[in-house]
Design a protein around this motif. Structure first.
Motif, PDB file in Angstrom:
ATOM      1  N   ALA A  22       0.833  -1.209   0.000  1.00  0.00           N
ATOM      2  CA  ALA A  22       0.000   0.000   0.000  1.00  0.00           C
ATOM      3  C   ALA A  22       0.863   1.252   0.000  1.00  0.00           C
ATOM      4  CB  ALA A  22      -0.932  -0.010   1.208  1.00  0.00           C
ATOM      5  N   GLY A  25       1.953   2.328  -3.251  1.00  0.00           N
ATOM      6  CA  GLY A  25       0.900   2.848  -4.117  1.00  0.00           C
ATOM      7  C   GLY A  25       0.110   1.796  -4.847  1.00  0.00           C
ATOM      8  N   SER A  27      -2.838  -1.010  -5.310  1.00  0.00           N
ATOM      9  CA  SER A  27      -4.169  -1.272  -4.768  1.00  0.00           C
ATOM     10  C   SER A  27      -4.178  -2.692  -4.224  1.00  0.00           C
ATOM     11  CB  SER A  27      -5.249  -1.097  -5.833  1.00  0.00           C
ATOM     12  OG  SER A  27      -5.016  -1.958  -6.939  1.00  0.00           O
ATOM     13  N   HIS A 163      -3.411   3.678   4.066  1.00  0.00           N
ATOM     14  CA  HIS A 163      -2.836   4.019   2.762  1.00  0.00           C
ATOM     15  C   HIS A 163      -3.546   3.307   1.618  1.00  0.00           C
ATOM     16  CE1 HIS A 163       0.205   5.549   5.495  1.00  0.00           C
ATOM     17  NE2 HIS A 163       0.546   6.355   4.522  1.00  0.00           N
ATOM     18  N   GLY A 164      -4.815   2.970   1.858  1.00  0.00           N
ATOM     19  CA  GLY A 164      -5.666   2.534   0.768  1.00  0.00           C
ATOM     20  C   GLY A 164      -5.936   1.059   0.666  1.00  0.00           C
ATOM     21  N   ALA A 367       5.559  -2.335 -10.885  1.00  0.00           N
ATOM     22  CA  ALA A 367       5.760  -1.359  -9.817  1.00  0.00           C
ATOM     23  C   ALA A 367       7.244  -1.024  -9.677  1.00  0.00           C
ATOM     24  CB  ALA A 367       5.233  -1.913  -8.503  1.00  0.00           C
TER      25      ALA A 367
END
Length: 486
Positions: A22, A25, A27, A163-164, A367
């Motif tokens: 997370a 960045g 998901s 953080h999502g 990533a």
């Protein structure tokens, strides 16, 4: 919905990977069929340590990494992880004096620039350490750390969610298959989702999940049960003991919840994760291990609690369960959208494992991977001086009372201020210092859904209260959950 990463397993490894991902960045959806830290990750010896005994099996890299992680974690979660002095009596030793001294010296060297005291021999003035012991007072003193294992697991999940990441407890992965560039998965909550990558952090169920996915793997898992008992405290003081046994195993005796001593652990190979039950034979073994050393003797009638966890160790072919490596192995399957399976590991090295896991699977997801959590504090961990923080908590919220303020300051760290924002009266004591305010916080911010979640994982207040408290907790948890989606 399509996620970058679907993580199966809400133990320490799964939650640490969710946090790392997370923060990069990605998901993330983490699914856990029970509660966070519901199994092995709440059933450890509750230590952050390098693993002194692993030097005997030449696992120098693992010990060095664990000792360096010990220092990082101590800085990142000072409310959950605290230094602990260990006394290692030489009575009943099956190892010569020089070997133990050499091992401790090597332990100090591998720790590098640690903030903890170096090892030394017992001295005549160490009466607090030696008075509880029967027999010889020769031995050693060294340092490691204690940890609230379940709350450390939870802290990883809380930071990941902030953080999502989506954390779905009481949600099982029913099926998953590769289809094109994604995994298509069916969940027990009725959802069908897609993910570009899948992490198998199912702990003791890691092999079962691979079988469910019909994925052949090279690594094997050996399930090793470790059991613990809790008895009325065997000694005064805030230090612990490491006790050598005739079978060359070591057993810890650690202060626990103020009034008790935790004794553990065992190493017994089992066939199924469901075999995580402390047997009568294990209880007897641990009682004898303690009675061999302490003047205060205990019997089975003194046991107030027992737990057992199954460690999913990477099978390195060792003949004895206690000799199986505690190091971890990450196996990446690239036959389609990536699948990363986690074998082994320990609570001390979970953050480092997560970093390596993202280094392995991240490039397959496109990533840009860089370490994200090495110097990052956990939620509640922004505390420069723990003793000062506890004193401040007592002064700032006098309605808590000193004992409750101390407990909550350790459990929540500086997040306690968020829980008590605008609160001037903590409300009725439901038992053992627990209030509805705290239960609702656990429900709304920490995924607590049952009394067991509250009383035995997010706290250990079940030790200090009768069964009537559980019914009160269940009633509060049954109220409508707040709109924050947890």
């Amino acid at each position: 919905m399509t996620y970058d990463l679907l993580i199966v397993g809400g133990g320490i490894n799964g939650c640490a990977i969710a946090r790392e991902a997370a923060l990069l960045g990605l998901s993330v959806l983490l699914v856990e069929k029970d509660d966070l830290a519901g199994h092995t990750s709440s059933a450890s010896t509750k230590l952050i340590h390098g693993g002194l005994r692993y030097l005997e099996t030449y696992e120098f890299r693992l010990v060095r990494e664990a000792l360096h992680e010990r220092e990082r974690l101590l800085d990142a979660a000072p409310h959950l992880i605290r230094p602990l002095t260990f006394v290692l009596p030489h009575a009943h030793s099956v190892r010569p004096w020089w070997m133990v001294r050499l091992g401790l010296h090597l332990y100090d060297l591998l720790a590098g620039g640690t903030s903890l005291p170096r090892s030394r021999g017992l001295r005549k003035g160490d009466r607090a350490y030696t008075d509880p012991l029967a027999g010889t007072h020769r031995g050693f003193v060294y340092s490691d750390c204690r940890v609230d294992d379940a709350r450390l697991t939870l802290a990883n999940a809380v930071d990941a969610a902030a953080h999502g990441a989506e954390i779905a407890t009481r949600t099982a992965l029913l099926a998953a298959r590769r289809e094109g560039a994604t995994w298509r998965a069916a969940l027990s909550d009725g959802r069908k989702i897609e993910a570009r990558g899948l992490v198998n952090a199912a702990g003791p169920w890691v092999k079962q999940l691979l079988d469910t996915l019909a994925i052949a793997n090279h690594s094997q898992v050996r399930l090793v049960k470790g059991s613990h008992i809790v008895v009325p405290k065997l000694f005064d003081g805030d230090h612990a003991y490491i006790l050598q046994q005739p079978d060359r195993r070591i057993v810890f005796a650690v202060p626990y919840e103020g009034e008790f001593t935790e004794i553990g652990t065992t190493d017994i190979q089992v066939d199924r994760p469901e075999d995580a039950i402390c047997s009568e034979e294990e209880k007897l073994y641990l009682l004898e291990a303690a009675n061999r050393y302490f003047t205060r003797q205990v019997t089975a009638q003194d046991i107030v609690w027992a737990w057992s966890g199954v460690r999913p160790l990477h099978d390195d072919g060792a003949a004895k369960a206690q000799a199986v490596t505690r190091d971890y192995v990450l196996e990446l399957d690239r036959d389609g959208p990536p699948l990363l399976s986690i074998f082994g590991g320990k609570i001390t090295t979970a953050r480092a494992l997560a970093e390596e896991a993202l280094a392995r699977i991240g490039p397959a997801l496109g990533a840009e991977v860089e370490p994200m959590t090495r110097a990052r504090v956990f939620p509640g961990g922004a505390i420069a001086d723990l003793d000062k923080w506890v004193a401040q908590a007592r002064a700032r919220w006098p309605f808590l009372g000193d004992a409750r303020a101390t407990r909550m300051a350790h459990a929540y760290g500086c997040c306690l201020g968020d829980m008590l924002r605008g609160v001037t009266d903590i409300g009725e004591d439901l038992g053992a210092g627990l209030t509805a305010t705290e239960v609702r916080w656990m429900r709304d911010h920490e995924w607590a859904r049952t009394a067991e979640d509250v009383l035995w994982r997010r706290s250990k207040l079940g030790l200090h209260a009768g069964p009537e408290l559980a019914a009160k907790v269940e009633a509060i948890l049954g109220e409508s959950v707040s709109a924050n989606g947890l």
